[in-house]
Design an enzyme around this catalytic site. Structure first.
Site, PDB file in Angstrom:
ATOM      1  N   ASP A 196     -48.900  23.493 -45.917  1.00  0.00           N
ATOM      2  CA  ASP A 196     -48.470  24.828 -46.311  1.00  0.00           C
ATOM      3  C   ASP A 196     -47.020  24.691 -46.779  1.00  0.00           C
ATOM      4  OD1 ASP A 196     -47.441  27.350 -46.510  1.00  0.00           O
ATOM      5  OD2 ASP A 196     -48.388  28.114 -44.686  1.00  0.00           O
TER       6      ASP A 196
ATOM      7  N   LYS B 293     -44.200  32.028 -52.978  1.00  0.00           N
ATOM      8  CA  LYS B 293     -42.771  32.385 -52.917  1.00  0.00           C
ATOM      9  C   LYS B 293     -42.001  32.041 -54.190  1.00  0.00           C
ATOM     10  CE  LYS B 293     -42.254  32.633 -47.898  1.00  0.00           C
ATOM     11  NZ  LYS B 293     -41.684  33.904 -47.508  1.00  0.00           N
TER      12      LYS B 293
ATOM     13  N   PHE C 233     -46.336  29.324 -39.233  1.00  0.00           N
ATOM     14  CA  PHE C 233     -46.639  30.617 -39.848  1.00  0.00           C
ATOM     15  C   PHE C 233     -47.346  30.342 -41.163  1.00  0.00           C
ATOM     16  CE2 PHE C 233     -45.661  34.333 -42.536  1.00  0.00           C
ATOM     17  CZ  PHE C 233     -46.257  35.308 -41.742  1.00  0.00           C
TER      18      PHE C 233
HETATM   19  C1  LIG Z   1     -45.071  28.810 -44.612  1.00  0.00           C
HETATM   20  C2  LIG Z   1     -45.617  30.127 -45.053  1.00  0.00           C
HETATM   21  N1  LIG Z   1     -46.923  30.239 -45.323  1.00  0.00           N
HETATM   22  C3  LIG Z   1     -47.468  31.389 -45.739  1.00  0.00           C
HETATM   23  C4  LIG Z   1     -46.706  32.521 -45.880  1.00  0.00           C
HETATM   24  C5  LIG Z   1     -47.331  33.799 -46.343  1.00  0.00           C
HETATM   25  O1  LIG Z   1     -46.914  34.116 -47.616  1.00  0.00           O
HETATM   26  P1  LIG Z   1     -47.088  35.621 -48.155  1.00  0.00           P
HETATM   27  O2  LIG Z   1     -46.192  36.466 -47.332  1.00  0.00           O
HETATM   28  O3  LIG Z   1     -46.706  35.525 -49.602  1.00  0.00           O
HETATM   29  O4  LIG Z   1     -48.508  35.983 -47.979  1.00  0.00           O
HETATM   30  C6  LIG Z   1     -45.340  32.460 -45.600  1.00  0.00           C
HETATM   31  C7  LIG Z   1     -44.499  33.657 -45.716  1.00  0.00           C
HETATM   32  O5  LIG Z   1     -43.419  33.748 -45.172  1.00  0.00           O
HETATM   33  C8  LIG Z   1     -44.776  31.233 -45.177  1.00  0.00           C
HETATM   34  O6  LIG Z   1     -43.485  31.113 -44.890  1.00  0.00           O
END
Ligand SMILES: Cc1ncc(COP(=O)(O)O)c(C=O)c1O
Length: 413
Positions: free
Chosen positions: A228, A258, A142
């Site tokens: 990520d 986050k 994700f």
């Molecule tokens: C691993 C990862 N990447 C990207 C995101 C996206 O972040 P945002 O919701 O702040 O756009 C998330 C959100 O849960 C995530 O867990």
């Protein structure tokens, strides 16, 4: 069947003027303090999801409250057409801590990923190889909700109905090393993106030796390695960055968000100078990204998140959680199938439906997050004490007892 009940408890509360994109629990909070959230009638809930790995330093953290107040009285926002001294300071801190060279600040995780993906293609274009556009991702990933992020992760339920898939995004099966080697050797491959510990995918950690092997392969083929770490980074696994468990597997590009603002929206794309060589004036930008208010909060948060005592605390509490959860699994083998993850990014794979289990946990006044592969995730604030972790285990035990009773009743029916 528990599945039917899950649908019932998860029915969104009426909210006629909101787009119906969230599967909301019928619960609202008025305030938070440390590891607890309170409803307006004063009921306390133990928070083991921390806004999905956001409020690592606890709710209403006094240092962060003070940082917001201090900055709010001085200056909220100026455009990125001016120098922003706290941005420069935070970039210095993040690059010192990561061993990378440059930062771009965004408002969210998906924007940090978006920047990482654009940077990757631009790197190759700047190197005279514009044909290198393919981004290799993995199933169960994700990366957020922009078009590029959903295409990089490839989860069918997030791409279907949104028109044609974007070109240049390839998904491989998690753990298929042969397919990965072949993909990295292709002359059109630009980068590979992965979460060192998959979050939404169900707390699946990439083994350390795989990260090291991937680093070597990327070097051999001139492919950029993107981590990520939006969810797993910034202390969540007990190291400041999750990939640091693997030692020598440093990325070329890393997305963070986050926990960086503990709930104040801020993200960062951090990269080597070489990887970011195409990110010249005009290549990218953001109105809000890196504004003085966000930077003041993130500087204070990063100071606390990078404290070795806090990271040791995370490792200790995570060890306690894992040991206790293994005990729970041994007592409830009919309910708990597997315990996985790293640090305080913990996945509990279940026999009953995970959404239903979340509702049972809520009934015991415990908040846990959902996850892929029928997991619930425990993502407690990093500051949770061992006594509070014990309380979470007791509440989970109550949810397991409820699950056992429901499973028995369903099989007798
Ligand atoms: C691993 C990862 N990447 C990207 C995101 C996206 O972040 P945002 O919701 O702040 O756009 C998330 C959100 O849960 C995530 O867990």
């Amino acid at each position: 069947m528990p599945h039917d009940a899950a649908v019932k408890t998860a029915t969104p509360v009426p909210a006629d003027h909101l787009m119906g994109v969230y599967n909301r629990a019928p619960l609202a909070f008025e305030r938070g303090e440390g590891v607890r959230l309170y409803t307006d009638d004063g009921q306390a809930y133990l928070d083991c999801m921390a806004g999905i790995a956001v409020t690592g330093l606890g709710h209403a953290n006094p240092r962060l409250v003070e940082a917001v107040k201090r900055q709010a009285e001085k200056l909220w926002h100026v455009s990125n057409v001016f120098r922003i001294p706290d941005q420069e300071k935070l970039a210095k801190r993040l690059t010192d801590l990561s061993g990378l060279d440059v930062c771009f600040f965004s408002n969210s995780g998906t924007e940090a990923v978006e920047c990482a993906l654009k940077l990757t293609r631009k790197h190759h274009a700047a190197n005279g190889q514009p044909e290198r556009i393919d981004i290799i991702g993995f199933d169960g990933s994700f990366h957020g909700r922009t078009y590029a992020a959903v295409n990089a992760a490839g989860n069918p339920s997030y791409v279907e109905g949104f028109g044609p898939r974007l070109p240049g995004y390839v998904q491989l099966t998690f753990g298929d090393h042969e397919a990965l080697k072949a993909a990295l050797a292709r002359p059109t491959t630009a980068g590979v993106i992965l979460e060192p510990v998959q979050g939404e995918g169900g707390a699946r950690a990439v083994p350390d030796h795989c990260l090291r092997g991937l680093r070597e392969l990327c070097d051999a083929h001139g492919v950029l390695l993107i981590y990520d770490e939006v969810q797993a980074g910034l202390g969540r696994t007990g190291k400041l960055f999750a990939h640091q468990w693997a030692g020598s597997a440093r990325p070329d590009v890393m997305a963070l968000a986050k926990a960086l603002g503990n709930g104040f929206p801020v993200g960062a794309c951090v990269a080597t100078a070489e990887a970011a060589k195409g990110m010249t004036v005009g290549a990218h930008g953001s109105t809000y990204g890196g504004n003085p208010l966000a930077m003041a909060v993130a500087l204070e948060a990063l100071d606390m998140l990078s404290d070795e005592d806090l990271l040791q605390h995370v490792r200790d509490v995570a060890g306690f959680f894992t040991q206790q959860l293994e005990g729970l699994k041994a007592r409830f083998p009919d309910v708990i199938v597997d315990i996985r993850g790293r640090g305080l990014l913990i996945g509990i794979k279940l026999t009953p439906n995970n959404r239903q289990f979340m509702a049972w946990a809520r009934d015991a006044h415990l908040l846990v997050a959902g996850g892929g592969d029928n997991c619930v995730r425990l993502l407690p604030p990093l500051v949770m004490t061992q006594a509070e972790a014990s309380e979470a285990i007791e509440k989970l035990e109550r949810a397991c007892e409820r699950a056992r009773a429901e499973l028995k009743a369903a099989s007798a029916a």
